[in-house]
Design an enzyme around this catalytic site. Structure first.
Site, PDB file in Angstrom:
ATOM      1  CB  THR A 199      84.113  16.745  15.510  1.00 25.17           C
ATOM      2  OG1 THR A 199      83.858  17.904  16.280  1.00 25.17           O
ATOM      3  CG2 THR A 199      85.064  17.069  14.370  1.00 25.17           C
ATOM      4  CG  ASP A 230      90.652  20.513  17.202  1.00 27.03           C
ATOM      5  OD1 ASP A 230      89.508  20.818  17.614  1.00 27.03           O
ATOM      6  OD2 ASP A 230      90.959  19.351  16.876  1.00 27.03           O
ATOM      7  CG  HIS A 252      88.651  20.160  25.555  1.00 28.58           C
ATOM      8  ND1 HIS A 252      88.333  20.096  26.879  1.00 28.58           N
ATOM      9  CD2 HIS A 252      88.565  21.469  25.222  1.00 28.58           C
ATOM     10  CE1 HIS A 252      88.063  21.302  27.334  1.00 28.58           C
ATOM     11  NE2 HIS A 252      88.206  22.147  26.345  1.00 28.58           N
TER      12      HIS A 252
HETATM   13  N1  ASP Z   1      87.468  19.372  18.229  1.00 23.06           N
HETATM   14  C1  ASP Z   1      86.204  20.052  18.153  1.00 23.06           C
HETATM   15  C2  ASP Z   1      86.336  21.441  18.694  1.00 23.06           C
HETATM   16  O1  ASP Z   1      86.997  21.618  19.697  1.00 23.06           O
HETATM   17  C3  ASP Z   1      85.124  19.362  18.893  1.00 23.06           C
HETATM   18  C4  ASP Z   1      85.023  17.905  18.640  1.00 23.06           C
HETATM   19  O2  ASP Z   1      85.909  17.275  18.095  1.00 23.06           O
HETATM   20  O3  ASP Z   1      83.988  17.351  18.968  1.00 23.06           O
HETATM   21  O4  ASP Z   1      85.744  22.339  18.162  1.00 23.06           O
END
Ligand code: ASP
Length: 333
Positions: A199, A230, A252
């Site tokens: 991300t 999130d 996560h």
């Molecule tokens: N936070 C992101 C999600 O859960 C994934 C990530 O940060 O890589 O969609």
């Protein structure tokens, strides 16, 4: 001797200039996860450092010209959305059904206005769609087909969903499905220990003292279609408030939503008078860790101070201020 004296004087002059000017700063992340030296070749390392540097420079150039932190975070994020190295825009992960559903959000620390999109499939730069939701609609969060249609009506670039395809992410999906399908239920659990998140996010402070934060992602590999993480949730993945702090999260997502991570960090700064480093460490190494969640954040304080804690092996990250510039990957650099 003369040259040395000259450069000392010049250096001092630059230092004085930097001290005279109001602080400007940008910090970025490109995801946290199982990022170890064993997992990355020297060429890959180089490529990540180069792309992070390019993103930092794109954002910093906006700030340096007197531009806004809102424009700076978008400029930095667009560089990473265009790069297949990161799980955002081109190179986004696949959901269980082999499609890409993208989430993004942005927040303006000056007005506390915010915009976000969730589950878009055809917007080339989801971060621009989030910005449009903030500026050109009375809403904060648009999702799915409605968000795609809104972005198109705003004149943003649209692409076929396959534009986001990459071989590496396809291999990750195949691997994940093999492991997950043993539970007999799609996306019942994620691949523990193999989070190559990716991300992207940015936080910035402009010369007018305005903070902004933004985040963009493809979510998590093999997620069930319709799953929202999130990243588009204000308070979980993104938060900014002038005089307090700006945060972008990665990790996560379900844990970050449940713990309201970004807002919690800023609340500690606002109500408890904590500095951003203390506040962010308490949340990432305290609450997130205790609940069993993994990931990290980038945080900028009202004075441009920066902290980037995470509880995974690594987090692609970097920052640039008037006096310093750095890109980092591992926990132990
Ligand atoms: N936070 C992101 C999600 O859960 C994934 C990530 O940060 O890589 O969609």
């Amino acid at each position: 001797m003369k040259t040395l004296l000259c450069s000392l004087l010049l250096g001092a002059a630059f230092g004085a200039q930097a001290a005279d000017k109001p602080p400007i700063a940008i910090a970025i992340h490109g995801g946290a996860g199982t990022i170890t030296r064993a997992n990355l070749s020297p060429d890959q390392e180089k490529a990540y450092h180069a792309k992070l540097t390019q993103a930092l420079n794109a954002g910093y150039a906006v700030l340096d010209k007197g531009g806004s932190s809102l424009d700076a975070v978008q400029a930095a994020i667009m560089v990473m959305e265009d790069s297949p190295l990161f799980n955002a825009g081109k190179g986004a992960v696949y959901n269980w059904d082999g499609e890409h559903e993208l989430d993004a959000s942005i927040m303006d620390g000056k007005t506390l206005n915010a915009g976000a999109v969730a589950g878009v499939k055809t917007v080339k730069h989801p971060i621009l769609a989030a910005y449009k939701v903030m500026m050109d609609s009375p809403h904060v969060l648009l999702s799915g087909a409605g968000a795609d249609a809104f972005a198109k009506s705003e004149g943003l670039d649209t692409v076929n969903n396959h534009y986001f395809d990459t071989e590496a992410r396809k291999r990750a999906l195949d691997k994940a499905k093999k492991a997950i399908s043993q539970t007999g239920y799609q996306a019942r659990n994620y691949l523990a220990g193999d989070y190559k998140y990716g991300t992207v996010g940015a936080v910035a402070l402009d010369a007018n003292g305005n903070l902004a934060a933004a985040t963009s992602t493809g979510g998590m590999t093999a997620k069930r279609y319709g799953r929202i993480g999130d990243s588009p949730i204000i308070g979980a993945g993104t938060y900014a408030e002038n005089g307090v702090c700006a945060v972008s999260s990665t990790g996560h997502g379900e844990y970050f939503i449940r713990l309201n991570i970004a807002a919690d960090i800023c609340a500690r700064v606002r109500y408890q008078g904590k500095d951003v480093t203390t506040a962010a460490n308490e949340v990432i190494h305290g609450r997130l860790q205790t609940l069993g969640g993994t990931g990290g954040v980038i945080v900028m304080g009202a004075d441009g101070s920066i902290t980037q804690p995470f509880n995974t092996e690594g987090m692609y990250r970097g920052y640039k201020t008037r006096t310093e510039e750095k890109t980092l990957i591992y926990g132990n650099p």
